[in-house]
Write a protein that holds these residues in place. Structure first.
Motif, short mmCIF file in Angstrom:
data_model
loop_
_atom_site.label_atom_id
_atom_site.label_comp_id
_atom_site.label_asym_id
_atom_site.label_seq_id
_atom_site.Cartn_x
_atom_site.Cartn_y
_atom_site.Cartn_z
N PRO A 190 0.80 -1.08 -0.10
CA PRO A 190 -0.04 0.14 0.07
C PRO A 190 0.82 1.32 -0.11
CG PRO A 190 -0.62 -1.60 1.91
CD PRO A 190 0.66 -1.99 1.18
N PRO A 191 0.61 2.27 -0.60
CA PRO A 191 1.20 3.60 -0.65
C PRO A 191 1.24 4.08 0.65
CG PRO A 191 -0.55 3.57 -2.26
CD PRO A 191 -0.72 2.20 -1.53
N HIS A 192 2.31 5.08 0.89
CA HIS A 192 2.33 5.49 2.05
C HIS A 192 2.78 7.21 1.74
CE1 HIS A 192 7.07 5.63 2.11
NE2 HIS A 192 6.72 4.49 1.58
N ALA A 193 2.29 8.08 2.66
CA ALA A 193 2.43 9.37 2.27
C ALA A 193 2.98 10.16 3.54
CB ALA A 193 1.01 9.97 1.92
N THR A 194 3.87 11.30 3.32
CA THR A 194 4.29 12.31 4.32
C THR A 194 3.71 13.76 3.89
OG1 THR A 194 6.21 12.67 3.39
CG2 THR A 194 6.33 10.99 5.11
N VAL A 195 3.34 14.35 4.83
CA VAL A 195 2.76 15.68 4.55
C VAL A 195 3.39 16.95 5.30
CG1 VAL A 195 0.62 17.16 4.22
CG2 VAL A 195 0.68 14.60 3.69
N THR A 196 3.51 18.04 4.51
CA THR A 196 3.80 19.06 5.43
C THR A 196 2.81 20.12 5.07
OG1 THR A 196 6.25 18.59 5.17
CG2 THR A 196 5.86 20.89 5.88
N PRO A 231 -0.37 22.44 -3.86
CA PRO A 231 0.20 22.68 -4.89
C PRO A 231 1.36 21.88 -5.53
CG PRO A 231 1.48 23.81 -2.74
CD PRO A 231 0.05 23.10 -2.54
N GLU A 232 1.87 20.91 -4.61
CA GLU A 232 2.62 19.78 -5.50
C GLU A 232 2.54 18.48 -4.45
OE1 GLU A 232 6.73 20.15 -2.84
OE2 GLU A 232 6.21 22.02 -4.08
N VAL A 233 2.45 17.44 -5.44
CA VAL A 233 2.55 15.93 -4.90
C VAL A 233 3.79 15.51 -5.80
CG1 VAL A 233 1.15 14.11 -4.87
CG2 VAL A 233 -0.15 16.19 -4.70
N ASP A 234 4.78 14.91 -4.78
CA ASP A 234 5.85 14.38 -5.22
C ASP A 234 5.57 12.81 -5.12
OD1 ASP A 234 7.24 16.56 -5.81
OD2 ASP A 234 8.14 16.70 -3.54
N VAL A 235 5.44 12.30 -6.40
CA VAL A 235 5.39 10.66 -6.22
C VAL A 235 6.56 9.67 -6.31
CG1 VAL A 235 4.31 8.67 -7.39
CG2 VAL A 235 3.21 10.77 -7.25
N HIS A 236 7.06 9.04 -5.45
CA HIS A 236 8.40 8.44 -5.52
C HIS A 236 8.00 6.98 -5.88
CE1 HIS A 236 11.03 11.74 -4.07
NE2 HIS A 236 9.95 12.22 -3.87
N VAL A 246 2.73 17.30 -0.31
CA VAL A 246 2.72 15.75 -0.22
C VAL A 246 3.69 15.14 -0.79
CG1 VAL A 246 1.13 13.89 -0.56
CG2 VAL A 246 0.23 16.11 0.01
N ARG A 247 4.15 14.10 -0.33
CA ARG A 247 5.14 13.16 -0.90
C ARG A 247 4.37 11.61 -0.51
NH1 ARG A 247 8.71 9.47 0.39
NH2 ARG A 247 10.80 9.30 -0.87
N VAL A 248 4.25 10.97 -1.76
CA VAL A 248 3.76 9.78 -1.63
C VAL A 248 4.65 8.61 -2.33
CG1 VAL A 248 1.83 8.40 -2.63
CG2 VAL A 248 1.61 10.49 -2.13
#
Length: 135
Positions: A60-66, A110-115, A74-76
């Motif tokens: 499952p995806p995991h996310a960190t948010v500021t 404004p931004e979602v970084d997908v790794h 968001v970083r997913v």
């Protein structure tokens, strides 16, 4: 005999200039504040990414948010099936995360970084039904 003081008519009266309004004068929606913790927004984002990748065999995806005021960055982290259109899957994750965070938390994103953290080959399944990870 002195005249009797006249009674003031019942009803709302305006507060004196500079006085703070009483709770009865402030609409319920305007009282207090709401603060949504970063970890709550991260859960919303992770669930949105999971929805966007329905059917994927990865973890499952995991996310960190500021969060700063009402802006969430968001970083997913995701694991994707390979071969496949990785760019399209990442775009679907971004789009779903932005919509859900705006809808549920009323924050702009404004931004979602997908790794992409792992790729799972759809051609090399083990007998137990799990994927071998590509390195």
């Amino acid at each position: 005999m002195s005249p009797l003081p006249q009674a003031t008519p019942p009803g709302p009266t305006a507060p004196p200039t500079g006085a703070r309004p009483t709770p009865a004068e402030v609409a319920p929606a305007d009282r207090g504040a709401i603060r949504i913790a970063d970890r709550v927004v991260a859960k919303i984002a992770a669930q949105a990414a999971r929805e966007a990748l329905a059917g994927s065999s990865g973890a499952p995806p995991h996310a960190t948010v500021t969060v700063h005021h009402d802006i969430a960055r968001v970083r997913v982290g995701v694991e994707l099936d390979y071969p496949g259109d990785l760019a399209a899957q990442c775009a679907a994750v971004r789009s779903r995360v932005v919509r859900r965070v705006e809808e549920y938390a009323n924050m702009s994103v404004p931004e979602v970084d997908v790794h992409i953290e792992q790729l799972h080959s759809v051609h090399t399944r083990t007998g137990a039904g799990r994927d071998r990870r590509l390195r």
